[in-house]
Design a protein around this motif. Structure first.
Motif, short mmCIF file in Angstrom:
data_model
loop_
_atom_site.label_atom_id
_atom_site.label_comp_id
_atom_site.label_asym_id
_atom_site.label_seq_id
_atom_site.Cartn_x
_atom_site.Cartn_y
_atom_site.Cartn_z
N ALA A 79 0.84 -1.21 0.00
CA ALA A 79 0.00 0.00 0.00
C ALA A 79 0.86 1.25 0.00
O ALA A 79 0.55 2.24 -0.68
CB ALA A 79 -0.94 0.00 1.20
N GLU A 80 1.96 1.23 0.75
CA GLU A 80 2.88 2.37 0.75
C GLU A 80 3.53 2.54 -0.62
O GLU A 80 3.76 3.67 -1.08
CB GLU A 80 3.94 2.20 1.83
CG GLU A 80 3.39 2.35 3.23
CD GLU A 80 4.37 1.93 4.33
OE1 GLU A 80 4.23 2.45 5.45
OE2 GLU A 80 5.28 1.11 4.06
N GLU A 83 1.11 4.26 -2.85
CA GLU A 83 1.14 5.69 -2.54
C GLU A 83 2.36 6.35 -3.19
O GLU A 83 2.28 7.46 -3.73
CB GLU A 83 1.15 5.91 -1.03
CG GLU A 83 1.02 7.35 -0.62
CD GLU A 83 -0.36 7.94 -0.83
OE1 GLU A 83 -0.43 9.10 -1.31
OE2 GLU A 83 -1.36 7.28 -0.53
N ILE A 86 1.73 6.96 -6.84
CA ILE A 86 0.90 8.16 -7.03
C ILE A 86 1.76 9.42 -6.89
O ILE A 86 1.70 10.32 -7.73
CB ILE A 86 -0.28 8.16 -6.04
CG1 ILE A 86 -1.24 7.02 -6.37
CG2 ILE A 86 -1.01 9.51 -6.05
CD1 ILE A 86 -2.26 6.72 -5.29
N ASP A 87 2.58 9.45 -5.85
CA ASP A 87 3.47 10.61 -5.65
C ASP A 87 4.44 10.75 -6.82
O ASP A 87 4.71 11.86 -7.28
CB ASP A 87 4.26 10.47 -4.35
CG ASP A 87 3.39 10.60 -3.10
OD1 ASP A 87 2.26 11.13 -3.20
OD2 ASP A 87 3.86 10.16 -2.03
N ARG A 174 -4.50 13.09 -7.64
CA ARG A 174 -4.18 12.40 -6.38
C ARG A 174 -5.44 11.81 -5.74
O ARG A 174 -5.43 10.66 -5.28
CB ARG A 174 -3.49 13.35 -5.41
CG ARG A 174 -2.05 13.64 -5.78
CD ARG A 174 -1.42 14.58 -4.75
NE ARG A 174 -0.05 14.89 -5.07
CZ ARG A 174 1.00 14.12 -4.77
NH1 ARG A 174 0.82 12.98 -4.14
NH2 ARG A 174 2.22 14.50 -5.11
N ARG A 178 -5.90 7.78 -5.43
CA ARG A 178 -6.05 7.20 -4.09
C ARG A 178 -7.37 6.42 -3.98
O ARG A 178 -7.42 5.35 -3.36
CB ARG A 178 -5.96 8.29 -3.02
CG ARG A 178 -4.55 8.77 -2.80
CD ARG A 178 -4.45 9.72 -1.60
NE ARG A 178 -3.08 10.15 -1.44
CZ ARG A 178 -2.66 11.38 -1.58
NH1 ARG A 178 -3.53 12.35 -1.87
NH2 ARG A 178 -1.40 11.69 -1.41
N CYS A 181 -7.02 3.14 -5.71
CA CYS A 181 -6.14 2.23 -4.97
C CYS A 181 -6.67 1.88 -3.58
O CYS A 181 -6.07 1.08 -2.86
CB CYS A 181 -4.75 2.84 -4.83
SG CYS A 181 -3.88 2.96 -6.38
N LEU A 183 -6.85 3.90 -0.98
CA LEU A 183 -5.94 4.50 0.01
C LEU A 183 -6.62 5.66 0.75
O LEU A 183 -7.43 6.35 0.26
CB LEU A 183 -4.66 5.00 -0.66
CG LEU A 183 -3.84 3.93 -1.37
CD1 LEU A 183 -2.70 4.57 -2.16
CD2 LEU A 183 -3.27 2.95 -0.35
#
Length: 183
Positions: A79-80, A83, A86-87, A174, A178, A181, A183
């Motif tokens: 999951a990280e 993220e 995405i970043d 974003r 998210r 995903c 998130l």
């Protein structure tokens, strides 16, 4: 004096001008002049302009694969890592590829789906989609292939949207990424 090897100078120059001005908008003579190499030197390394375009896109692909490998080696949960993807996409569109996606841009100039340029684009996109699918599977997301397909679509939209509309696109990207995903 530029200490880079002639092939590296050609590729770096092509990368800059093809991305900034389009492949068909830049002649080989200009690439040669800006790279400071002769036509004979170019043909020792590349059979022609299309091969130089292929090399540019292969280098773009290698860079993106390297970023994924670097993020994976840094650790973190799946999951990280989602993220981080995405970043990374947001950073890419706002800092590096501010004129849209080099793969989409090149594809627009090479409409033949069987051209070597489009083959590189197809391989890159398949790898990207497969990598995202694996990551979504590892993060136990339902329908990981759909998550990956949606992230690819959102990446395309982020790169093109930021080029056309500016920074206002990033928050929407974003939020949508998210949500896709979980998130």
């Amino acid at each position: 004096m530029d200490s880079r090897k002639p092939r590296d100078r050609l590729l770096q120059t092509a990368t800059e001008v093809f991305y900034r001005e389009g492949v068909h908008g830049v002649g080989v003579d200009r690439v040669l002049a800006e790279a400071g190499v002769t036509r004979a030197t170019m043909y020792r390394h590349f059979a022609g302009k299309e091969d130089l375009v292929v090399a540019w896109l292969e280098a773009e692909d290698a860079t993106i694969r390297g970023l994924f490998a670097q993020a994976a080696s840094a650790g973190g949960t799946p999951a990280e890592l989602l993220e981080a993807v995405i970043d990374g996409i947001a950073a890419d569109a706002t800092r590096l590829h501010t004129r849209g996606c080099p793969f989409i841009n090149a594809s627009a100039e090479y409409p033949d789906p069987e051209s070597p340029v489009r083959q590189v684009v197809r391989r890159h996109r398949a790898w990207f989609r497969e990598t995202l699918t694996s990551l979504a599977e590892a993060a136990d997301r339902p329908q990981p292939a759909q998550v990956a397909a949606q992230l690819v679509l959102l990446r395309d939209a982020m790169l093109v949207g930021h080029y056309l509309d500016g920074d206002g696109v990033e928050p929407a990207f974003r939020a949508a990424a998210r949500a896709v995903c979980g998130l």
